[in-house]
Design an enzyme around this catalytic site. Structure first.
Site, PDB file in Angstrom:
ATOM      1  N   SER A 143       0.836  -1.199   0.000  1.00 39.30           N
ATOM      2  CA  SER A 143       0.000   0.000   0.000  1.00 39.30           C
ATOM      3  C   SER A 143       0.876   1.257   0.000  1.00 39.30           C
ATOM      4  CB  SER A 143      -0.970  -0.051   1.189  1.00 39.30           C
ATOM      5  OG  SER A 143      -1.937   0.962   1.109  1.00 39.30           O
ATOM      6  N   SER A 144       0.825   2.088   1.033  1.00 37.58           N
ATOM      7  CA  SER A 144       1.711   3.248   1.097  1.00 37.58           C
ATOM      8  C   SER A 144       3.169   2.819   0.983  1.00 37.58           C
ATOM      9  CB  SER A 144       1.480   4.012   2.401  1.00 37.58           C
ATOM     10  OG  SER A 144       2.349   5.118   2.502  1.00 37.58           O
TER      11      SER A 144
END
Length: 418
Positions: A143-144
């Site tokens: 994700s991030s």
């Protein structure tokens, strides 16, 4: 990045079930004063009880709302480090939402400031303080953390040998100019560019660099409603262009149900997960990343020369699986070291049936393209440990005979076939 944080807050719960408690006596330790750190990141370090004499280094980057300790306890990288002797860095973002900066102009250029500078300080600290192998530095994240993985590969291509991004977006896709950390157009898969444009964005992070570029592994779920699935294709466009490769795969297979894996030479590997949402990382995937990196194999004993070691009589086995169509085929080749000593530098010799001609390959260099062929190790897979195996492959044309070679020799020694 509130939108991403709201979804990925559940990721900690999902990912925490992936691993059992660690049996090792080694523990996660916080490190302070590790160097320049403009965005006040925190650093946790996992050093196994037994490491290689020059251990590889893995930077493992968490999701929004996460932390380094949560990513340590909720993923399998520490357990794999125990097995293979590498060191893992677990950074923590400290801003609101605990997302990493992949949006600011400072973050999207080499040594420009923000999180990438602090992350590089962590890597340099470990290389210096723990005698790390500067030729074997890797980065992964979800994700991030996946978005930051792509940014780090663009900013520091001379540092990282390879990276793996789980549910990310191309480097530079999240760029903003208004100070916002969230880019809705990118998140929704609406930022579509040509491979050349994406490649130029990655190259612009370190202008003038002309050296070797990191290999890249990409993972994405088709049902991702946070960083939507079109970003997967844009990532493929970016990294194939960076490596000067076609966006047409050289190899496609389905390692397990609902997975489609495509390879682009031996530089880019992409795994699409049918029906999977944003929480893409599941048990066993970390091992596949470690294998892609080559962290499951012992490197050559010398950092300046490669010694070609005969495996010894009867101590190698080769499996050769063909997938053929009208006038073409792919072959997946598994080379197993069934002996008790490591093979450091390898050359596999075999004879292609008449009419077959190699058009591309991965995991090895092939010469010549027909007749008696020698496949030699790539830079990332020169060693085969006792009891271990490596996978390489090729694509070839044929004029009717799509058969397999009848025999193989590894460094001049005949191998069993099966």
């Amino acid at each position: 990045m509130k939108a991403l944080a709201a979804v990925t807050s559940a990721l900690a719960v999902v990912i925490a079930v992936l691993v059992a408690p660690q049996a090792s006596a080694a523990s996660l330790t916080e490190v302070t004063g590790f160097g320049t750190n403009p965005s006040n990141l925190r650093m946790h370090l996992y050093v196994p009880d037994r490491v290689l004499s020059k251990p590889p280094v893995l930077l493992a980057i968490h999701y929004c709302t996460g932390s380094g300790p949560a990513f340590h306890s909720g993923t399998e990288f520490a357990r794999l480090a125990d097995q293979h002797g590498f060191i893992v860095i677990y950074p923590s973002a400290t801003r609101s939402g605990q997302c990493f900066d992949v949006s600011s102009q400072q973050a999207l250029r080499r040594d420009g400031g923000s999180d990438p500078v602090g992350l590089m300080s962590m890597v340099r600290y470990v290389l210096q303080r723990h005698n790390g192998d500067a030729s074997r530095v890797y980065v992964t994240g979800t994700s991030s953390g996946a978005m930051m993985t792509n940014v780090m590969l663009a900013n520091y291509p001379d540092v990282f040998e390879a990276g793996a991004a789980y549910a990310g977006v191309p480097a530079g896709c999240f760029a903003t100019t208004d100070g916002s950390g969230w880019n809705s157009a990118c998140a929704n898969g609406n930022v579509l560019r040509t491979p050349q444009q994406w490649g130029d964005i990655a190259r612009s992070a370190y202008p003038g660099y002309s050296g070797q570029r990191p290999r890249v592994q990409l993972w994405h779920g088709t049902a991702d409603d946070t960083l939507r699935y079109p970003n997967f294709g844009e990532e493929i466009d970016q990294w194939t262009n960076v490596h000067g490769l076609s966006t047409t795969p050289t190899f496609t297979d389905r390692p397990q149900a609902n997975w489609t894996r495509t390879r682009y030479g031996d530089k880019v590997e992409a795994i699409s997960l049918q029906g999977t949402g944003h929480n893409v990382m599941a048990s066993g995937m970390a091992l596949r990343t470690i294998q892609f990196f080559g962290l499951d194999r012992t490197p050559p004993t010398s950092t300046t020369t490669t010694t070609t070691t005969p495996p010894g009589a009867g101590t190698c086995k080769v499996s050769y699986a063909v997938n053929a169509w009208n006038e073409g085929l792919t072959a997946s080749i598994t080379i197993a070291n069934t002996g008790t000593t490591a093979v450091n530098g390898w050359a596999l010799e075999f004879t292609l049936p008449n009419g077959q001609r190699i058009t591309s390959g991965w995991g090895a260099t092939y010469s010549p393209t027909s007749g008696v062929v020698t496949a030699r190790n790539a830079a990332h897979n020169p060693a085969i440990s006792p009891g271990a195996s490596i996978g390489v492959g090729l694509q070839a044309s044929h004029t009717g005979d799509a058969g397999e070679p009848s025999s193989f020799s590894l460094n001049g020694t005949a191998c069993a076939v099966g």
